[in-house]
Design an enzyme around this catalytic site. Structure first.
Site, PDB file in Angstrom:
ATOM      1  N   HIS A  32       0.532  -1.072   0.346  1.00 29.23           N
ATOM      2  CA  HIS A  32       0.290  -0.033  -0.198  1.00 29.23           C
ATOM      3  C   HIS A  32       0.945   1.237  -0.065  1.00 29.23           C
ATOM      4  O   HIS A  32       1.563   1.944   0.461  1.00 29.23           O
ATOM      5  CB  HIS A  32      -0.925  -0.057   1.320  1.00 29.23           C
ATOM      6  CG  HIS A  32      -1.708   1.271   1.374  1.00 29.23           C
ATOM      7  ND1 HIS A  32      -3.328   1.240   0.291  1.00 29.23           N
ATOM      8  CD2 HIS A  32      -1.450   2.668   1.983  1.00 29.23           C
ATOM      9  CE1 HIS A  32      -3.363   2.437   0.704  1.00 29.23           C
ATOM     10  NE2 HIS A  32      -2.956   3.234   1.295  1.00 29.23           N
ATOM     11  N   MET A  36       0.851  11.602  -0.760  1.00 26.48           N
ATOM     12  CA  MET A  36       0.081  12.947  -0.521  1.00 26.48           C
ATOM     13  C   MET A  36       0.620  14.144  -0.837  1.00 26.48           C
ATOM     14  O   MET A  36       2.152  13.883  -0.662  1.00 26.48           O
ATOM     15  CB  MET A  36       0.039  13.010   1.112  1.00 26.48           C
ATOM     16  CG  MET A  36       0.019  11.695   1.965  1.00 26.48           C
ATOM     17  SD  MET A  36      -0.183  11.786   3.507  1.00 26.48           S
ATOM     18  CE  MET A  36      -0.784   9.967   4.223  1.00 26.48           C
ATOM     19  N   HIS A  65      -2.848   5.274  -3.330  1.00 27.26           N
ATOM     20  CA  HIS A  65      -3.413   5.466  -2.749  1.00 27.26           C
ATOM     21  C   HIS A  65      -3.332   7.064  -3.155  1.00 27.26           C
ATOM     22  O   HIS A  65      -2.614   7.945  -2.207  1.00 27.26           O
ATOM     23  CB  HIS A  65      -3.741   5.080  -1.165  1.00 27.26           C
ATOM     24  CG  HIS A  65      -4.633   5.724  -0.325  1.00 27.26           C
ATOM     25  ND1 HIS A  65      -4.788   5.701   0.933  1.00 27.26           N
ATOM     26  CD2 HIS A  65      -5.627   6.902  -0.692  1.00 27.26           C
ATOM     27  CE1 HIS A  65      -5.855   6.258   1.300  1.00 27.26           C
ATOM     28  NE2 HIS A  65      -6.458   6.701   0.439  1.00 27.26           N
ATOM     29  N   MET A 136     -12.029   4.516   4.545  1.00 29.79           N
ATOM     30  CA  MET A 136     -11.169   5.530   5.243  1.00 29.79           C
ATOM     31  C   MET A 136     -11.468   5.396   6.653  1.00 29.79           C
ATOM     32  O   MET A 136     -12.394   5.652   7.354  1.00 29.79           O
ATOM     33  CB  MET A 136     -10.880   7.191   4.787  1.00 29.79           C
ATOM     34  CG  MET A 136      -9.791   6.996   3.720  1.00 29.79           C
ATOM     35  SD  MET A 136      -8.720   6.541   3.239  1.00 29.79           S
ATOM     36  CE  MET A 136      -7.121   6.529   4.957  1.00 29.79           C
ATOM     37  N   GLY A 143      -0.122   8.128   9.748  1.00 26.50           N
ATOM     38  CA  GLY A 143      -0.238   7.158   9.770  1.00 26.50           C
ATOM     39  C   GLY A 143      -0.293   7.093  11.679  1.00 26.50           C
ATOM     40  O   GLY A 143      -0.200   8.025  12.419  1.00 26.50           O
ATOM     41  N   ASP A 174      -8.444   1.273   6.293  1.00 27.13           N
ATOM     42  CA  ASP A 174      -7.889   2.155   5.657  1.00 27.13           C
ATOM     43  C   ASP A 174      -7.873   3.050   6.789  1.00 27.13           C
ATOM     44  O   ASP A 174      -7.989   4.055   6.986  1.00 27.13           O
ATOM     45  CB  ASP A 174      -6.755   2.581   4.453  1.00 27.13           C
ATOM     46  CG  ASP A 174      -6.148   3.239   4.659  1.00 27.13           C
ATOM     47  OD1 ASP A 174      -4.637   3.276   5.305  1.00 27.13           O
ATOM     48  OD2 ASP A 174      -5.628   3.879   3.692  1.00 27.13           O
ATOM     49  N   GLY A 175      -6.506   2.447   7.874  1.00 26.25           N
ATOM     50  CA  GLY A 175      -6.634   3.319   8.552  1.00 26.25           C
ATOM     51  C   GLY A 175      -6.846   2.711  10.376  1.00 26.25           C
ATOM     52  O   GLY A 175      -7.768   2.562  10.487  1.00 26.25           O
ATOM     53  N   GLY A 196      -0.073  -0.167   8.630  1.00 24.26           N
ATOM     54  CA  GLY A 196       0.658   0.897   8.010  1.00 24.26           C
ATOM     55  C   GLY A 196       1.697   0.728   9.722  1.00 24.26           C
ATOM     56  O   GLY A 196       2.456  -0.285  10.015  1.00 24.26           O
ATOM     57  N   SER A 197       0.920   1.964  11.160  1.00 24.25           N
ATOM     58  CA  SER A 197       2.372   1.521  12.084  1.00 24.25           C
ATOM     59  C   SER A 197       2.090   0.126  12.550  1.00 24.25           C
ATOM     60  O   SER A 197       3.370  -0.142  13.547  1.00 24.25           O
ATOM     61  CB  SER A 197       1.174   2.765  12.782  1.00 24.25           C
ATOM     62  OG  SER A 197      -0.158   2.144  13.042  1.00 24.25           O
TER      63      SER A 197
HETATM   64  C1  DX5 Z   1      -3.727   7.747   5.909  1.00 22.70           C
HETATM   65  C2  DX5 Z   1      -2.946   5.989   4.844  1.00 22.70           C
HETATM   66  C3  DX5 Z   1      -2.951   4.862   6.206  1.00 22.70           C
HETATM   67  C4  DX5 Z   1      -2.116   5.089   6.906  1.00 22.70           C
HETATM   68  C5  DX5 Z   1      -2.430   3.796   7.918  1.00 22.70           C
HETATM   69  O1  DX5 Z   1      -3.726   8.745   5.127  1.00 22.70           O
HETATM   70  O2  DX5 Z   1      -3.921   7.294   4.522  1.00 22.70           O
HETATM   71  O3  DX5 Z   1      -2.702   3.981   5.205  1.00 22.70           O
HETATM   72  O4  DX5 Z   1      -0.290   4.520   6.446  1.00 22.70           O
HETATM   73  O5  DX5 Z   1      -1.381   4.127   9.071  1.00 22.70           O
HETATM   74  P1  DX5 Z   1      -2.180   2.907  10.375  1.00 22.70           P
HETATM   75  O6  DX5 Z   1      -2.525   2.122   9.926  1.00 22.70           O
HETATM   76  O7  DX5 Z   1      -0.810   2.859  11.201  1.00 22.70           O
HETATM   77  O8  DX5 Z   1      -3.008   3.907  10.512  1.00 22.70           O
HETATM   78 ZN    ZN Z   2      -4.044   4.463   2.451  1.00 21.63          ZN
END
Ligand code: DX5
Ligand code: ZN
Length: 218
Positions: A32, A36, A65, A136, A143, A174-175, A196-197
């Site tokens: 992924h 931004m 994304h 979302m 993240g 996502d998130g 992510g995190s």
């Molecule tokens: C946020 C991103 C996510 C982010 C998710 O704007 O679209 O993809 O990396 O991070 P976690 O899993 O840490 O919430």
């Molecule tokens: Zn994302």
């Protein structure tokens, strides 16, 4: 088979190639990639040259994304950089139908993402043209934020639309996805899970990916 999509936004950018290799070897189907622009979201991440560079280290699906204003300006560039799926934001795209066609004309899968405050019903007339909808579960931009519970009702509503209009549609979330909540989220009908995190802050990220994959496919 449900899929894990580790987000490289939380990776170590000084050794990004190794982190992407780790994602691949751990068995995650998607990488992924959060782009931004500092306009649509209050953060700037990375762009085309970074995607091109990591395209050399894996054949896994690049799930791009785009958190950028007016993404139609850059579809060809992201396709050339190696994207397999391009997801644009409903809120950032005036002529959504046209942009979805641009993505599909390049032979890629087309996704649309919804911010937490954007109703699922707004996708009703385009859902049959989409390969993926990304819900979302945080406000996009960073993240490490907490899962917004309202995402549950949105997924459930989207599952109803999928049953009615497009049985092939993939639902991605996502998130704020963690080992602790991914099992429940999976039960709602989600197919692809961004993390992510949770992955990159783990002592052993590869083991974490495997664990998440096991839970959603249990
Ligand atoms: C946020 C991103 C996510 C982010 C998710 O704007 O679209 O993809 O990396 O991070 P976690 O899993 O840490 O919430
Ligand atoms: Zn994302």
């Amino acid at each position: 088979m449900k899929k894990i999509a580790p987000s490289i936004l939380s990776a170590d950018f000084s050794r990004l190639g190794e982190d992407v290799k780790m994602i691949d070897e751990a068995g995650a189907e998607y990488v992924h990639i959060d782009v931004m622009d500092g306009m649509f979201v209050p953060n700037i991440s990375f762009g085309l040259p970074v995607i091109k560079a990591i395209r050399n280290v894996t054949e896994r699906v690049f799930d791009v994304h785009l958190m950028i204003e007016d993404p139609g300006r850059y579809i060809d560039e992201f396709a050339d950089a190696g994207a397999d799926i391009i997801t644009v934001h409903y809120e950032a795209t005036v002529h959504l139908h046209r942009v979805v066609q641009q993505i599909k004309n390049r032979g890629l899968k087309a996704g649309v993402s919804l911010n937490p405050s954007t109703p699922v019903m707004l996708l009703k007339d385009i859902i049959k043209d989409l390969d993926l909808v990304l819900i979302m579960s945080v406000n996009p931009g960073f993240g490490g934020q907490s899962f917004i519970e309202g995402a549950k009702d949105k997924v459930i509503e989207l599952v109803e639309l999928r049953d009615k209009y497009n049985k092939e549609l993939l639902i991605e979330i996502d998130g704020g996805v963690k080992e602790a909540n991914i099992g429940e989220i999976s039960c709602w009908g989600v197919d692809v899970f961004v993390a992510g995190s949770e992955v990159f802050k783990a002592d052993n990220p590869a083991e974490k990916i495997k664990r998440l994959k096991e839970i959603v496919n249990a």
